[in-house]
Design a protein around this motif. Structure first.
Motif, PDB file in Angstrom:
ATOM      1  N   GLU A  60      47.626  39.676  51.628  1.00  0.00           N
ATOM      2  CA  GLU A  60      46.383  38.995  51.312  1.00  0.00           C
ATOM      3  C   GLU A  60      45.585  39.690  50.212  1.00  0.00           C
ATOM      4  O   GLU A  60      44.430  39.353  49.992  1.00  0.00           O
ATOM      5  CB  GLU A  60      45.530  38.896  52.571  1.00  0.00           C
ATOM      6  CG  GLU A  60      46.177  38.072  53.656  1.00  0.00           C
ATOM      7  CD  GLU A  60      45.361  38.065  54.925  1.00  0.00           C
ATOM      8  OE1 GLU A  60      44.177  38.450  54.878  1.00  0.00           O
ATOM      9  OE2 GLU A  60      45.907  37.676  55.958  1.00  0.00           O
ATOM     10  N   THR A  61      46.176  40.641  49.515  1.00  0.00           N
ATOM     11  CA  THR A  61      45.420  41.332  48.475  1.00  0.00           C
ATOM     12  C   THR A  61      45.238  40.424  47.263  1.00  0.00           C
ATOM     13  O   THR A  61      46.036  39.524  47.011  1.00  0.00           O
ATOM     14  CB  THR A  61      46.117  42.631  48.037  1.00  0.00           C
ATOM     15  OG1 THR A  61      47.402  42.307  47.530  1.00  0.00           O
ATOM     16  CG2 THR A  61      46.219  43.605  49.180  1.00  0.00           C
ATOM     17  N   GLN A  62      44.185  40.711  46.514  1.00  0.00           N
ATOM     18  CA  GLN A  62      43.849  39.877  45.377  1.00  0.00           C
ATOM     19  C   GLN A  62      44.720  40.198  44.160  1.00  0.00           C
ATOM     20  O   GLN A  62      45.017  39.325  43.360  1.00  0.00           O
ATOM     21  CB  GLN A  62      42.381  40.079  45.030  1.00  0.00           C
ATOM     22  CG  GLN A  62      41.861  39.158  43.966  1.00  0.00           C
ATOM     23  CD  GLN A  62      40.365  39.331  43.758  1.00  0.00           C
ATOM     24  OE1 GLN A  62      39.740  40.173  44.365  1.00  0.00           O
ATOM     25  NE2 GLN A  62      39.799  38.522  42.904  1.00  0.00           N
ATOM     26  N   PHE A  63      45.130  41.460  44.024  1.00  0.00           N
ATOM     27  CA  PHE A  63      45.858  41.886  42.844  1.00  0.00           C
ATOM     28  C   PHE A  63      47.244  42.377  43.215  1.00  0.00           C
ATOM     29  O   PHE A  63      47.476  42.844  44.322  1.00  0.00           O
ATOM     30  CB  PHE A  63      45.110  43.016  42.135  1.00  0.00           C
ATOM     31  CG  PHE A  63      43.702  42.646  41.774  1.00  0.00           C
ATOM     32  CD1 PHE A  63      43.450  41.746  40.757  1.00  0.00           C
ATOM     33  CD2 PHE A  63      42.625  43.172  42.463  1.00  0.00           C
ATOM     34  CE1 PHE A  63      42.157  41.388  40.425  1.00  0.00           C
ATOM     35  CE2 PHE A  63      41.337  42.818  42.152  1.00  0.00           C
ATOM     36  CZ  PHE A  63      41.095  41.924  41.127  1.00  0.00           C
ATOM     37  N   GLU A  64      48.162  42.302  42.266  1.00  0.00           N
ATOM     38  CA  GLU A  64      49.510  42.813  42.477  1.00  0.00           C
ATOM     39  C   GLU A  64      49.470  44.339  42.539  1.00  0.00           C
ATOM     40  O   GLU A  64      48.610  44.956  41.911  1.00  0.00           O
ATOM     41  CB  GLU A  64      50.404  42.410  41.302  1.00  0.00           C
ATOM     42  CG  GLU A  64      50.575  40.931  41.119  1.00  0.00           C
ATOM     43  CD  GLU A  64      51.362  40.621  39.862  1.00  0.00           C
ATOM     44  OE1 GLU A  64      52.090  41.504  39.367  1.00  0.00           O
ATOM     45  OE2 GLU A  64      51.245  39.499  39.381  1.00  0.00           O
ATOM     46  N   PRO A  65      50.381  44.954  43.272  1.00  0.00           N
ATOM     47  CA  PRO A  65      50.420  46.419  43.297  1.00  0.00           C
ATOM     48  C   PRO A  65      50.614  46.982  41.890  1.00  0.00           C
ATOM     49  O   PRO A  65      51.437  46.477  41.114  1.00  0.00           O
ATOM     50  CB  PRO A  65      51.623  46.727  44.181  1.00  0.00           C
ATOM     51  CG  PRO A  65      51.838  45.495  44.994  1.00  0.00           C
ATOM     52  CD  PRO A  65      51.375  44.357  44.136  1.00  0.00           C
ATOM     53  N   GLY A  66      49.836  47.987  41.555  1.00  0.00           N
ATOM     54  CA  GLY A  66      49.943  48.613  40.241  1.00  0.00           C
ATOM     55  C   GLY A  66      49.155  47.917  39.152  1.00  0.00           C
ATOM     56  O   GLY A  66      49.184  48.345  38.004  1.00  0.00           O
ATOM     57  N   ARG A  67      48.461  46.841  39.478  1.00  0.00           N
ATOM     58  CA  ARG A  67      47.677  46.107  38.483  1.00  0.00           C
ATOM     59  C   ARG A  67      46.193  46.291  38.782  1.00  0.00           C
ATOM     60  O   ARG A  67      45.747  46.085  39.896  1.00  0.00           O
ATOM     61  CB  ARG A  67      48.002  44.614  38.527  1.00  0.00           C
ATOM     62  CG  ARG A  67      49.391  44.228  38.118  1.00  0.00           C
ATOM     63  CD  ARG A  67      49.548  44.154  36.656  1.00  0.00           C
ATOM     64  NE  ARG A  67      48.547  43.255  36.084  1.00  0.00           N
ATOM     65  CZ  ARG A  67      48.599  42.778  34.882  1.00  0.00           C
ATOM     66  NH1 ARG A  67      49.599  43.088  34.118  1.00  0.00           N
ATOM     67  NH2 ARG A  67      47.658  42.006  34.425  1.00  0.00           N
ATOM     68  N   SER A  68      45.427  46.635  37.768  1.00  0.00           N
ATOM     69  CA  SER A  68      43.990  46.807  37.938  1.00  0.00           C
ATOM     70  C   SER A  68      43.311  45.450  37.937  1.00  0.00           C
ATOM     71  O   SER A  68      43.789  44.493  37.327  1.00  0.00           O
ATOM     72  CB  SER A  68      43.443  47.660  36.790  1.00  0.00           C
ATOM     73  OG  SER A  68      42.046  47.623  36.778  1.00  0.00           O
ATOM     74  N   GLY A  69      42.187  45.405  38.590  1.00  0.00           N
ATOM     75  CA  GLY A  69      41.404  44.173  38.575  1.00  0.00           C
ATOM     76  C   GLY A  69      40.686  43.980  37.260  1.00  0.00           C
ATOM     77  O   GLY A  69      40.299  42.882  36.899  1.00  0.00           O
ATOM     78  N   ASN A  70      40.499  45.068  36.503  1.00  0.00           N
ATOM     79  CA  ASN A  70      39.804  44.992  35.222  1.00  0.00           C
ATOM     80  C   ASN A  70      40.753  45.478  34.135  1.00  0.00           C
ATOM     81  O   ASN A  70      40.720  46.639  33.726  1.00  0.00           O
ATOM     82  CB  ASN A  70      38.532  45.845  35.277  1.00  0.00           C
ATOM     83  CG  ASN A  70      37.721  45.741  34.017  1.00  0.00           C
ATOM     84  OD1 ASN A  70      38.021  44.945  33.144  1.00  0.00           O
ATOM     85  ND2 ASN A  70      36.702  46.570  33.900  1.00  0.00           N
ATOM     86  N   THR A  71      41.571  44.611  33.636  1.00  0.00           N
ATOM     87  CA  THR A  71      42.581  45.003  32.646  1.00  0.00           C
ATOM     88  C   THR A  71      41.965  45.350  31.294  1.00  0.00           C
ATOM     89  O   THR A  71      42.589  46.022  30.491  1.00  0.00           O
ATOM     90  CB  THR A  71      43.620  43.884  32.450  1.00  0.00           C
ATOM     91  OG1 THR A  71      42.936  42.686  32.091  1.00  0.00           O
ATOM     92  CG2 THR A  71      44.397  43.661  33.721  1.00  0.00           C
ATOM     93  N   ALA A  72      40.738  44.903  31.027  1.00  0.00           N
ATOM     94  CA  ALA A  72      40.070  45.231  29.773  1.00  0.00           C
ATOM     95  C   ALA A  72      39.078  46.377  29.982  1.00  0.00           C
ATOM     96  O   ALA A  72      38.151  46.555  29.216  1.00  0.00           O
ATOM     97  CB  ALA A  72      39.341  44.004  29.236  1.00  0.00           C
ATOM     98  N   GLY A  73      39.288  47.175  31.019  1.00  0.00           N
ATOM     99  CA  GLY A  73      38.367  48.249  31.358  1.00  0.00           C
ATOM    100  C   GLY A  73      38.479  49.446  30.434  1.00  0.00           C
ATOM    101  O   GLY A  73      39.030  49.377  29.333  1.00  0.00           O
ATOM    102  N   ARG A  74      37.978  50.564  30.901  1.00  0.00           N
ATOM    103  CA  ARG A  74      37.925  51.794  30.130  1.00  0.00           C
ATOM    104  C   ARG A  74      39.329  52.254  29.745  1.00  0.00           C
ATOM    105  O   ARG A  74      40.210  52.345  30.592  1.00  0.00           O
ATOM    106  CB  ARG A  74      37.245  52.853  30.993  1.00  0.00           C
ATOM    107  CG  ARG A  74      37.004  54.133  30.302  1.00  0.00           C
ATOM    108  CD  ARG A  74      36.308  55.071  31.254  1.00  0.00           C
ATOM    109  NE  ARG A  74      35.828  56.200  30.525  1.00  0.00           N
ATOM    110  CZ  ARG A  74      34.760  56.875  30.820  1.00  0.00           C
ATOM    111  NH1 ARG A  74      34.052  56.527  31.864  1.00  0.00           N
ATOM    112  NH2 ARG A  74      34.389  57.886  30.109  1.00  0.00           N
ATOM    113  N   PRO A  75      39.551  52.589  28.474  1.00  0.00           N
ATOM    114  CA  PRO A  75      40.885  53.013  28.032  1.00  0.00           C
ATOM    115  C   PRO A  75      41.257  54.371  28.624  1.00  0.00           C
ATOM    116  O   PRO A  75      40.395  55.211  28.883  1.00  0.00           O
ATOM    117  CB  PRO A  75      40.750  53.137  26.514  1.00  0.00           C
ATOM    118  CG  PRO A  75      39.461  52.519  26.148  1.00  0.00           C
ATOM    119  CD  PRO A  75      38.618  52.472  27.375  1.00  0.00           C
ATOM    120  N   LYS A  76      42.553  54.591  28.819  1.00  0.00           N
ATOM    121  CA  LYS A  76      43.037  55.866  29.320  1.00  0.00           C
ATOM    122  C   LYS A  76      42.718  56.957  28.320  1.00  0.00           C
ATOM    123  O   LYS A  76      42.870  56.776  27.111  1.00  0.00           O
ATOM    124  CB  LYS A  76      44.555  55.813  29.504  1.00  0.00           C
ATOM    125  CG  LYS A  76      44.971  55.715  30.909  1.00  0.00           C
ATOM    126  CD  LYS A  76      46.462  55.791  31.064  1.00  0.00           C
ATOM    127  CE  LYS A  76      46.768  55.545  32.518  1.00  0.00           C
ATOM    128  NZ  LYS A  76      48.142  55.510  32.831  1.00  0.00           N
TER     129      LYS A  76
END
Length: 61
Positions: free
Chosen positions: A6-22
């Motif tokens: 029931e999780t919203q995101f796939e394992p290993g995927r962030s909910g904010n893909t445009a977030g802070r760069p590594k």
């Protein structure tokens, strides 16, 4: 259904893909690095001298 299904995101995927760069750093960190630039060798020499004279915190440094 299990809770994992029931999780919203796939394992290993962030909910904010445009977030802070590594590897990005905060402004205070960047300011400190800029302040110490060119002074690192002198600071190391000073800490080394203090450590050789028996200064405890300088020894741990």
């Amino acid at each position: 259904m299990t809770p994992e299904d029931e999780t919203q995101f796939e394992p290993g995927r962030s909910g904010n893909t445009a977030g802070r760069p590594k590897g990005s750093r905060n402004r205070p960190t960047l300011a400190l690095e800029a302040n110490f630039e060119g002074k690192a060798e002198a600071l190391f020499r000073e800490a080394n001298e203090l450590a050789l004279d028996g200064d405890g915190p300088a020894l741990r440094l």
